[in-house]
Design a protein around this motif. Structure first.
Motif, mmCIF file in Angstrom:
data_model
loop_
_atom_site.group_PDB
_atom_site.id
_atom_site.type_symbol
_atom_site.label_atom_id
_atom_site.label_comp_id
_atom_site.label_asym_id
_atom_site.label_seq_id
_atom_site.Cartn_x
_atom_site.Cartn_y
_atom_site.Cartn_z
ATOM 1 N N LYS A 1 0.788 -1.531 0.055
ATOM 2 C CA LYS A 1 0.186 0.038 0.085
ATOM 3 C C LYS A 1 0.660 1.363 -0.136
ATOM 4 O O LYS A 1 0.698 2.262 -0.828
ATOM 5 C CB LYS A 1 -1.021 0.073 1.290
ATOM 6 N N ASN A 2 1.913 1.142 0.764
ATOM 7 C CA ASN A 2 2.635 2.283 0.733
ATOM 8 C C ASN A 2 3.594 2.660 -0.251
ATOM 9 O O ASN A 2 4.216 3.915 -0.496
ATOM 10 C CB ASN A 2 3.634 2.525 2.213
ATOM 11 N N GLU A 3 3.769 1.625 -1.342
ATOM 12 C CA GLU A 3 4.513 1.887 -2.441
ATOM 13 C C GLU A 3 3.595 2.192 -3.605
ATOM 14 O O GLU A 3 3.965 2.296 -4.534
ATOM 15 C CB GLU A 3 5.359 0.410 -2.864
ATOM 16 N N MET A 4 2.297 1.991 -3.399
ATOM 17 C CA MET A 4 1.502 2.596 -4.623
ATOM 18 C C MET A 4 1.633 3.836 -5.502
ATOM 19 O O MET A 4 1.694 3.789 -6.652
ATOM 20 C CB MET A 4 -0.174 2.260 -4.209
ATOM 21 N N PRO A 5 1.724 5.177 -4.593
ATOM 22 C CA PRO A 5 1.908 6.255 -5.417
ATOM 23 C C PRO A 5 3.193 6.135 -5.958
ATOM 24 O O PRO A 5 3.308 6.836 -7.119
ATOM 25 C CB PRO A 5 1.938 7.013 -3.898
ATOM 26 N N ARG A 6 4.149 5.524 -5.384
ATOM 27 C CA ARG A 6 5.663 5.437 -6.156
ATOM 28 C C ARG A 6 5.238 4.630 -7.400
ATOM 29 O O ARG A 6 5.930 5.266 -8.450
ATOM 30 C CB ARG A 6 6.616 4.729 -5.332
ATOM 31 N N VAL A 7 4.875 3.503 -7.345
ATOM 32 C CA VAL A 7 4.722 2.654 -8.584
ATOM 33 C C VAL A 7 3.758 3.528 -9.584
ATOM 34 O O VAL A 7 4.167 3.577 -10.986
ATOM 35 C CB VAL A 7 4.160 1.488 -8.541
ATOM 36 N N GLU A 8 2.683 4.142 -9.094
ATOM 37 C CA GLU A 8 1.772 4.873 -10.088
ATOM 38 C C GLU A 8 2.556 6.185 -10.830
ATOM 39 O O GLU A 8 2.342 6.214 -12.093
ATOM 40 C CB GLU A 8 0.874 5.316 -9.349
ATOM 41 N N SER A 9 3.584 6.667 -9.950
ATOM 42 C CA SER A 9 4.158 7.714 -10.503
ATOM 43 C C SER A 9 5.280 7.182 -11.492
ATOM 44 O O SER A 9 5.470 7.922 -12.596
ATOM 45 C CB SER A 9 5.040 8.500 -9.268
ATOM 46 N N GLN A 10 5.947 6.005 -11.177
ATOM 47 C CA GLN A 10 6.906 5.650 -12.323
ATOM 48 C C GLN A 10 6.193 5.085 -13.596
ATOM 49 O O GLN A 10 6.574 5.504 -14.636
ATOM 50 C CB GLN A 10 7.565 4.370 -11.551
ATOM 51 N N LEU A 11 4.872 4.668 -13.303
ATOM 52 C CA LEU A 11 4.273 4.186 -14.548
ATOM 53 C C LEU A 11 3.812 5.189 -15.321
ATOM 54 O O LEU A 11 4.071 5.370 -16.655
ATOM 55 C CB LEU A 11 2.978 3.294 -14.344
ATOM 56 N N GLY A 12 3.206 6.408 -14.548
ATOM 57 C CA GLY A 12 3.130 7.633 -15.164
ATOM 58 C C GLY A 12 4.175 8.377 -16.046
ATOM 59 O O GLY A 12 3.954 8.753 -17.202
ATOM 60 N N GLU A 13 5.433 8.171 -15.515
ATOM 61 C CA GLU A 13 6.584 8.817 -15.994
ATOM 62 C C GLU A 13 6.957 8.185 -17.348
ATOM 63 O O GLU A 13 7.485 8.665 -18.218
ATOM 64 C CB GLU A 13 7.853 8.756 -15.092
#
Length: 123
Positions: free
Chosen positions: A60-72
């Motif tokens: 759960k705490n990594e979800m924003p990080r992964v979403e950001s990387q996928l978006g980038e």
């Protein structure tokens, strides 16, 4: 018939150590050729035309990080990030709960840190 891919990526990397013996790093976030391994794995599956959607299960705490990387990397259009669990089984279960698969669809589960898929496998 649709093909879905689940990439469990909620591991903590307790056996992977980088830099110093006291620093642990989850493998999915380590870089290979300047990109996170998870991104390389997602890209490999997106090269398979039959794949309809990919579900990446992370803590759960990594979800924003992964979403950001996928978006980038411009990969959010066919990839969803879901909350993983404490075990691989929990992560796969969580992804299956949100997966819109029908009985005739195919669901593949693949290790998120295995990006080296050859072209014959992708066909």
């Amino acid at each position: 018939m649709q093909v879905f891919v689940i990439l469990p990526a909620a591991g903590l990397g307790t056996r992977m150590v980088t830099g110093s013996a006291s620093r642990q790093a989850p493998k999915q976030f380590l870089e290979l050729h300047g990109q996170p391994i998870l991104i390389l794995t997602v890209r490999a599956f997106l090269q398979v035309s039959a794949v309809h959607r990919i579900f990446v299960a992370v803590r759960k705490n990594e979800m924003p990080r992964v979403e950001s990387q996928l978006g980038e990397h411009g990969l959010l259009d066919k990839v969803s990030v879901v909350e993983g669990g404490d075990t691989r089984q929990d992560s796969v279960r969580n992804a299956l709960k949100v997966l819109p698969a029908a009985d005739e669809d195919i669901v593949l589960v693949h290790d998120a840190v295995r990006p080296l898929i050859d072209s014959a496998t992708r066909s």
